[in-house]
Enzyme design. Structure first.
Site, PDB file in Angstrom:
ATOM      1  N   ASP A   1      37.280  36.555  47.363  1.00  0.00           N
ATOM      2  CA  ASP A   1      36.194  35.579  47.497  1.00  0.00           C
ATOM      3  C   ASP A   1      35.349  35.985  48.698  1.00  0.00           C
ATOM      4  O   ASP A   1      35.781  36.826  49.493  1.00  0.00           O
ATOM      5  CB  ASP A   1      36.743  34.154  47.657  1.00  0.00           C
ATOM      6  CG  ASP A   1      37.778  34.036  48.760  1.00  0.00           C
ATOM      7  OD1 ASP A   1      38.953  34.251  48.483  1.00  0.00           O
ATOM      8  OD2 ASP A   1      37.389  33.766  49.907  1.00  0.00           O
TER       9      ASP A   1
ATOM     10  N   SER B   1      45.204  39.163  49.082  1.00  0.00           N
ATOM     11  CA  SER B   1      43.770  38.921  48.928  1.00  0.00           C
ATOM     12  C   SER B   1      43.187  38.480  50.266  1.00  0.00           C
ATOM     13  O   SER B   1      43.902  38.079  51.189  1.00  0.00           O
ATOM     14  CB  SER B   1      43.530  37.862  47.857  1.00  0.00           C
ATOM     15  OG  SER B   1      44.198  36.678  48.220  1.00  0.00           O
TER      16      SER B   1
ATOM     17  N   ARG C   1      53.612  37.680  41.884  1.00  0.00           N
ATOM     18  CA  ARG C   1      52.956  38.995  41.952  1.00  0.00           C
ATOM     19  C   ARG C   1      53.957  40.080  42.302  1.00  0.00           C
ATOM     20  O   ARG C   1      53.803  41.231  41.888  1.00  0.00           O
ATOM     21  CB  ARG C   1      51.836  38.971  42.969  1.00  0.00           C
ATOM     22  CG  ARG C   1      50.690  38.127  42.505  1.00  0.00           C
ATOM     23  CD  ARG C   1      49.394  38.771  42.895  1.00  0.00           C
ATOM     24  NE  ARG C   1      48.315  38.195  42.152  1.00  0.00           N
ATOM     25  CZ  ARG C   1      47.095  38.060  42.628  1.00  0.00           C
ATOM     26  NH1 ARG C   1      46.821  38.458  43.858  1.00  0.00           N
ATOM     27  NH2 ARG C   1      46.148  37.565  41.874  1.00  0.00           N
TER      28      ARG C   1
ATOM     29  N   ARG D   1      64.887  30.356  47.196  1.00  0.00           N
ATOM     30  CA  ARG D   1      63.634  29.582  47.273  1.00  0.00           C
ATOM     31  C   ARG D   1      62.560  30.085  46.327  1.00  0.00           C
ATOM     32  O   ARG D   1      61.369  29.843  46.542  1.00  0.00           O
ATOM     33  CB  ARG D   1      63.072  29.571  48.696  1.00  0.00           C
ATOM     34  CG  ARG D   1      63.938  28.780  49.661  1.00  0.00           C
ATOM     35  CD  ARG D   1      63.400  28.829  51.056  1.00  0.00           C
ATOM     36  NE  ARG D   1      64.297  28.096  51.938  1.00  0.00           N
ATOM     37  CZ  ARG D   1      63.949  26.982  52.580  1.00  0.00           C
ATOM     38  NH1 ARG D   1      62.746  26.482  52.460  1.00  0.00           N
ATOM     39  NH2 ARG D   1      64.808  26.370  53.356  1.00  0.00           N
TER      40      ARG D   1
ATOM     41  N   ARG E   1      41.442  39.354  38.474  1.00  0.00           N
ATOM     42  CA  ARG E   1      42.281  39.484  39.670  1.00  0.00           C
ATOM     43  C   ARG E   1      43.389  40.488  39.455  1.00  0.00           C
ATOM     44  O   ARG E   1      43.742  41.237  40.349  1.00  0.00           O
ATOM     45  CB  ARG E   1      42.872  38.131  40.052  1.00  0.00           C
ATOM     46  CG  ARG E   1      41.845  37.266  40.731  1.00  0.00           C
ATOM     47  CD  ARG E   1      42.402  35.926  41.156  1.00  0.00           C
ATOM     48  NE  ARG E   1      41.289  35.136  41.648  1.00  0.00           N
ATOM     49  CZ  ARG E   1      41.210  34.611  42.858  1.00  0.00           C
ATOM     50  NH1 ARG E   1      42.194  34.759  43.702  1.00  0.00           N
ATOM     51  NH2 ARG E   1      40.161  33.932  43.224  1.00  0.00           N
TER      52      ARG E   1
ATOM     53  N   ARG F   1      51.700  44.940  53.526  1.00  0.00           N
ATOM     54  CA  ARG F   1      51.241  43.710  52.896  1.00  0.00           C
ATOM     55  C   ARG F   1      50.222  44.070  51.827  1.00  0.00           C
ATOM     56  O   ARG F   1      49.327  44.895  52.059  1.00  0.00           O
ATOM     57  CB  ARG F   1      50.619  42.779  53.947  1.00  0.00           C
ATOM     58  CG  ARG F   1      49.753  41.691  53.360  1.00  0.00           C
ATOM     59  CD  ARG F   1      49.508  40.535  54.283  1.00  0.00           C
ATOM     60  NE  ARG F   1      48.334  39.779  53.895  1.00  0.00           N
ATOM     61  CZ  ARG F   1      48.226  39.017  52.807  1.00  0.00           C
ATOM     62  NH1 ARG F   1      49.254  38.919  51.962  1.00  0.00           N
ATOM     63  NH2 ARG F   1      47.119  38.366  52.524  1.00  0.00           N
TER      64      ARG F   1
HETATM   65  N1  HPA Z   1      40.617  32.428  53.943  1.00  0.00           N
HETATM   66  C1  HPA Z   1      41.889  32.690  54.273  1.00  0.00           C
HETATM   67  N2  HPA Z   1      42.678  33.419  53.509  1.00  0.00           N
HETATM   68  C2  HPA Z   1      42.190  33.910  52.373  1.00  0.00           C
HETATM   69  C3  HPA Z   1      40.876  33.687  51.972  1.00  0.00           C
HETATM   70  C4  HPA Z   1      40.059  32.916  52.813  1.00  0.00           C
HETATM   71  O1  HPA Z   1      38.877  32.686  52.508  1.00  0.00           O
HETATM   72  N3  HPA Z   1      40.690  34.294  50.776  1.00  0.00           N
HETATM   73  C5  HPA Z   1      41.867  34.898  50.469  1.00  0.00           C
HETATM   74  N4  HPA Z   1      42.766  34.676  51.425  1.00  0.00           N
END
Ligand code: HPA
Length: 235
Positions: free
Chosen positions: A204, A90, A24, A43, A217, A87
């Protein structure tokens, strides 16, 4: 060059965006920066430096979780002189009014533990965002018509969580979402006099079980990158 970053001194900008995923970082640099040059491959944790509206910026992967982010943020701040770290990542939604694709600006990050726990011992330090960055990011989200929530998040050490009771308490106390990096970033910025913010997209939802399909996404991630860049370099 540091232990984990191969960039030459001066290759890293004072402003650094940090996605968890190195691919990303590559995508965001190629999509949003001009003259992006790869400055780190150690890495496979890709980092790129280019310009955004004439301002120098680096986009450096952090990896997943606070121990990994801590390595990169420490080296960026202490060895390369990074001053603003944002940062971009997601998170899982934890409130009914927080929807999939919404953006969360993490005002404060609660945790069970961080890599800095050894310093604080029994003290519950409150990791919080830089207010100027937070305000500028909210303005950027509003001007782009992106649904945006500002408030507390939970930085967890585990993705596969075995403590549903703790998640319930987080929700009960108004925490907007869960991710795995922001608290340590805020603590390191505080320790070294840098500015930090986490701009998160809800990918999510812990209560509804919804998840963002992979084809959507990228679009949501793009909004988040632009909000972070506009927050770093407000017009
Ligand atoms: N938990 C922890 N970190 C995350 C989640 C989650 O449900 N979704 C995206 N990052």
């Amino acid at each position: 060059m540091t232990v984990h970053i191969g960039a030459a001194p001066g290759d890293i900008a004072e402003t650094v965006l940090m996605p968890g995923d190195p691919l990303r970082a590559e995508w965001a640099a190629q999509t949003f920066l001009q003259d992006a040059v790869c400055v780190n491959r150690v890495r496979g944790m890709l980092g790129y430096t280019g310009t955004y509206k004439g301002n120098r910026v680096t986009i450096q992967g952090s990896g997943m979780g606070m121990p990994s982010l801590s390595i990169y943020a420490n080296e960026l701040i202490r060895d390369y002189g990074a001053k603003t770290l944002i940062r971009i990542g997601s998170c899982g939604g934890m409130q009914a009014h927080v929807g999939i694709r919404d953006v969360i600006l993490a005002m404060a990050a609660s945790t069970l533990s961080t890599p800095s726990r050894g310093i604080f011992k029994e003290l519950n330090f409150a990791p919080c965002a830089d207010y100027g960055l937070l305000r500028a990011a909210e303005a950027a989200a509003q001007s782009r018509d992106v649904a945006c929530h500002v408030g507390g998040i939970y930085s967890s050490d585990v993705f596969y969580d075995e403590r549903p009771d703790l998640n319930e308490q987080m929700t009960r106390h108004g925490i907007l979402g869960v991710e795995m990096e922001a608290a340590e970033l805020y603590i390191l910025a505080a320790r070294h006099g840098a500015r930090a913010l986490a701009v998160l997209t809800v990918s999510d939802h812990l209560q509804t079980g919804e998840a963002l399909p992979s084809d959507q996404r990228e679009r949501s991630f793009g909004d988040m990158v632009e909000i972070a860049l506009e927050a770093a370099f407000p017009a």
